[in-house]
Write a protein that holds these residues in place. Structure first.
Motif, PDB file in Angstrom:
ATOM      1  N   ALA A 193       0.829  -1.208   0.000  1.00 29.70           N
ATOM      2  CA  ALA A 193       0.000   0.000   0.000  1.00 29.70           C
ATOM      3  C   ALA A 193       0.866   1.262   0.000  1.00 29.70           C
ATOM      4  O   ALA A 193       0.573   2.244  -0.702  1.00 29.70           O
ATOM      5  CB  ALA A 193      -0.925   0.000   1.202  1.00 29.70           C
ATOM      6  N   TYR A 194       1.949   1.262   0.789  1.00 35.51           N
ATOM      7  CA  TYR A 194       2.855   2.413   0.812  1.00 35.51           C
ATOM      8  C   TYR A 194       3.510   2.613  -0.562  1.00 35.51           C
ATOM      9  O   TYR A 194       3.685   3.754  -1.019  1.00 35.51           O
ATOM     10  CB  TYR A 194       3.932   2.228   1.875  1.00 35.51           C
ATOM     11  CG  TYR A 194       3.435   2.372   3.287  1.00 35.51           C
ATOM     12  CD1 TYR A 194       2.635   3.446   3.653  1.00 35.51           C
ATOM     13  CD2 TYR A 194       3.779   1.437   4.264  1.00 35.51           C
ATOM     14  CE1 TYR A 194       2.176   3.582   4.955  1.00 35.51           C
ATOM     15  CE2 TYR A 194       3.321   1.571   5.577  1.00 35.51           C
ATOM     16  CZ  TYR A 194       2.520   2.639   5.909  1.00 35.51           C
ATOM     17  OH  TYR A 194       2.063   2.777   7.190  1.00 35.51           O
ATOM     18  N   LEU A 195       3.873   1.530  -1.204  1.00 42.48           N
ATOM     19  CA  LEU A 195       4.465   1.621  -2.530  1.00 42.48           C
ATOM     20  C   LEU A 195       3.474   2.226  -3.517  1.00 42.48           C
ATOM     21  O   LEU A 195       3.839   3.079  -4.336  1.00 42.48           O
ATOM     22  CB  LEU A 195       4.909   0.237  -3.000  1.00 42.48           C
ATOM     23  CG  LEU A 195       5.474   0.153  -4.425  1.00 42.48           C
ATOM     24  CD1 LEU A 195       6.698   1.049  -4.570  1.00 42.48           C
ATOM     25  CD2 LEU A 195       5.810  -1.282  -4.790  1.00 42.48           C
ATOM     26  N   ARG A 196       2.223   1.803  -3.430  1.00 44.16           N
ATOM     27  CA  ARG A 196       1.210   2.362  -4.320  1.00 44.16           C
ATOM     28  C   ARG A 196       0.961   3.842  -4.023  1.00 44.16           C
ATOM     29  O   ARG A 196       0.684   4.622  -4.940  1.00 44.16           O
ATOM     30  CB  ARG A 196      -0.087   1.557  -4.197  1.00 44.16           C
ATOM     31  CG  ARG A 196       0.026   0.135  -4.764  1.00 44.16           C
ATOM     32  CD  ARG A 196      -1.183  -0.714  -4.402  1.00 44.16           C
ATOM     33  NE  ARG A 196      -0.997  -2.090  -4.821  1.00 44.16           N
ATOM     34  CZ  ARG A 196      -1.450  -2.608  -5.954  1.00 44.16           C
ATOM     35  NH1 ARG A 196      -2.122  -1.839  -6.799  1.00 44.16           N
ATOM     36  NH2 ARG A 196      -1.245  -3.870  -6.258  1.00 44.16           N
ATOM     37  N   LEU A 197       1.074   4.212  -2.756  1.00 45.83           N
ATOM     38  CA  LEU A 197       0.936   5.632  -2.406  1.00 45.83           C
ATOM     39  C   LEU A 197       2.057   6.451  -3.036  1.00 45.83           C
ATOM     40  O   LEU A 197       1.823   7.570  -3.537  1.00 45.83           O
ATOM     41  CB  LEU A 197       0.936   5.784  -0.888  1.00 45.83           C
ATOM     42  CG  LEU A 197       0.761   7.212  -0.346  1.00 45.83           C
ATOM     43  CD1 LEU A 197      -0.574   7.792  -0.794  1.00 45.83           C
ATOM     44  CD2 LEU A 197       0.860   7.210   1.176  1.00 45.83           C
TER      45      LEU A 197
END
Length: 305
Positions: A193-197
């Protein structure tokens, strides 16, 4: 024999001799290195000056306040199914504060701050009477334009990261944090999720590069920075309004704001890169067109201040 006697005899004095080709080549390489290092020094100075201004930090602070206000409002009211995208998901996962804040900031707040920075690039120097000193060697007009545009791009990166980081931190403080359920219904880990953010922040930075080029060009047209700032922000709003009119469907793909909210593709599994590619190609076109217009205008402009 003295130098004058050598000159009378038709010989070239040693101290006036033409340097050998190897020395001239070495001098040319040294000059190019000096110009290159001067360009990086100018860019470093531009970024340093930008982030020493209270105005820059005030705008970044205002952007950081948006996810804070969203999180507090949801915490107090308990959330709502109406409102911006991802708003209803905040109570179950605080990471959606960052996603919601980015959705809210893209149409107005980010273009407004970018308009201020881009509109001030050249016109601000002219209004302060420092432009004529910047265009002389070793800077030059083309290099100055490139540095000003690069500085604006750096601010885009900082602005997008501030919104994402502030949303993530306040979401962690006020709401539970855990694996994220994507738009496609697949649940991913927090690391994913952090990577997608970060990918969404990158998407937004790319989206704003075309607006930076427009603001840079408008800034070369005037010595009044407020005019260039306002014109850049107004064009961002006009582009989005035109994009909502169904009668102008044929025009929509050519508007620089058309793909601004296409980053939802990064919240699907698998990730779709179609919108990112189309958006990057469109912004590149605006950079080339308005960058060329800025070069044409600035290189022929009479600089009096």
């Amino acid at each position: 024999m003295s130098s004058s006697e050598l000159s009378d005899a038709g010989q070239v004095p040693i101290d006036h001799a033409v340097p050998p080709p190897s020395a001239r080549a070495a001098g040319g390489i040294a000059a190019r290195r000096e110009r290159a290092s001067g360009g990086w020094a100018l860019l470093g100075s531009e970024i340093s000056v930008m982030f020493r201004r209270w105005r820059t930090w005030a705008m970044l602070g205002a952007l950081a306040a948006i996810p804070l206000l969203i999180a507090i409002a949801v915490r107090v009211t308990g959330g709502s199914s109406r409102g911006p995208a991802f708003l209803s998901e905040i109570t179950s996962n605080g990471l959606f504060v960052a996603f919601t804040a980015l959705v809210v900031c893209v149409p107005l707040f980010l273009p407004l701050t970018i308009g201020v920075v881009a509109g001030d690039t050249i016109a601000g120097e002219a209004s302060h009477g420092t432009l004529r000193y910047l265009v002389i060697a070793p800077a030059g007009r083309l290099r100055l334009l490139a540095v000003k545009y690069a500085g604006c791009a750096v601010f885009c990166i900082a602005a997008a990261l501030v919104v994402g980081l502030a949303g993530t931190l306040i979401g962690m403080l006020l709401f539970p944090i855990g694996p994220v359920t994507l738009l496609s219904g697949v649940q991913v880990s927090m690391g994913d999720a952090y990577l997608r953010l970060l990918l969404i922040a990158l998407y937004i930075v790319v989206s704003l590069l075309g607006l930076c080029a427009i603001g840079l060009f408008l800034s070369t047209l005037t010595d009044v920075p407020v005019g260039a700032m306002a014109a850049t922000a107004v064009l961002a709003v006009v582009s989005q309004v035109l994009d909502q009119l169904p009668q102008l469907d044929g025009l929509h793909p050519w508007l620089f704001s058309h793909y601004w909210l296409g980053f939802g593709d990064f919240l699907r599994d698998p990730i779709s890169w179609d919108s990112f590619g189309d958006n990057a190609l469109l912004q590149l076109g605006y950079i080339v067109v308005f960058g060329a217009l800025a070069v044409g205008r600035f290189t022929t402009k009479d600089i009096l201040s």
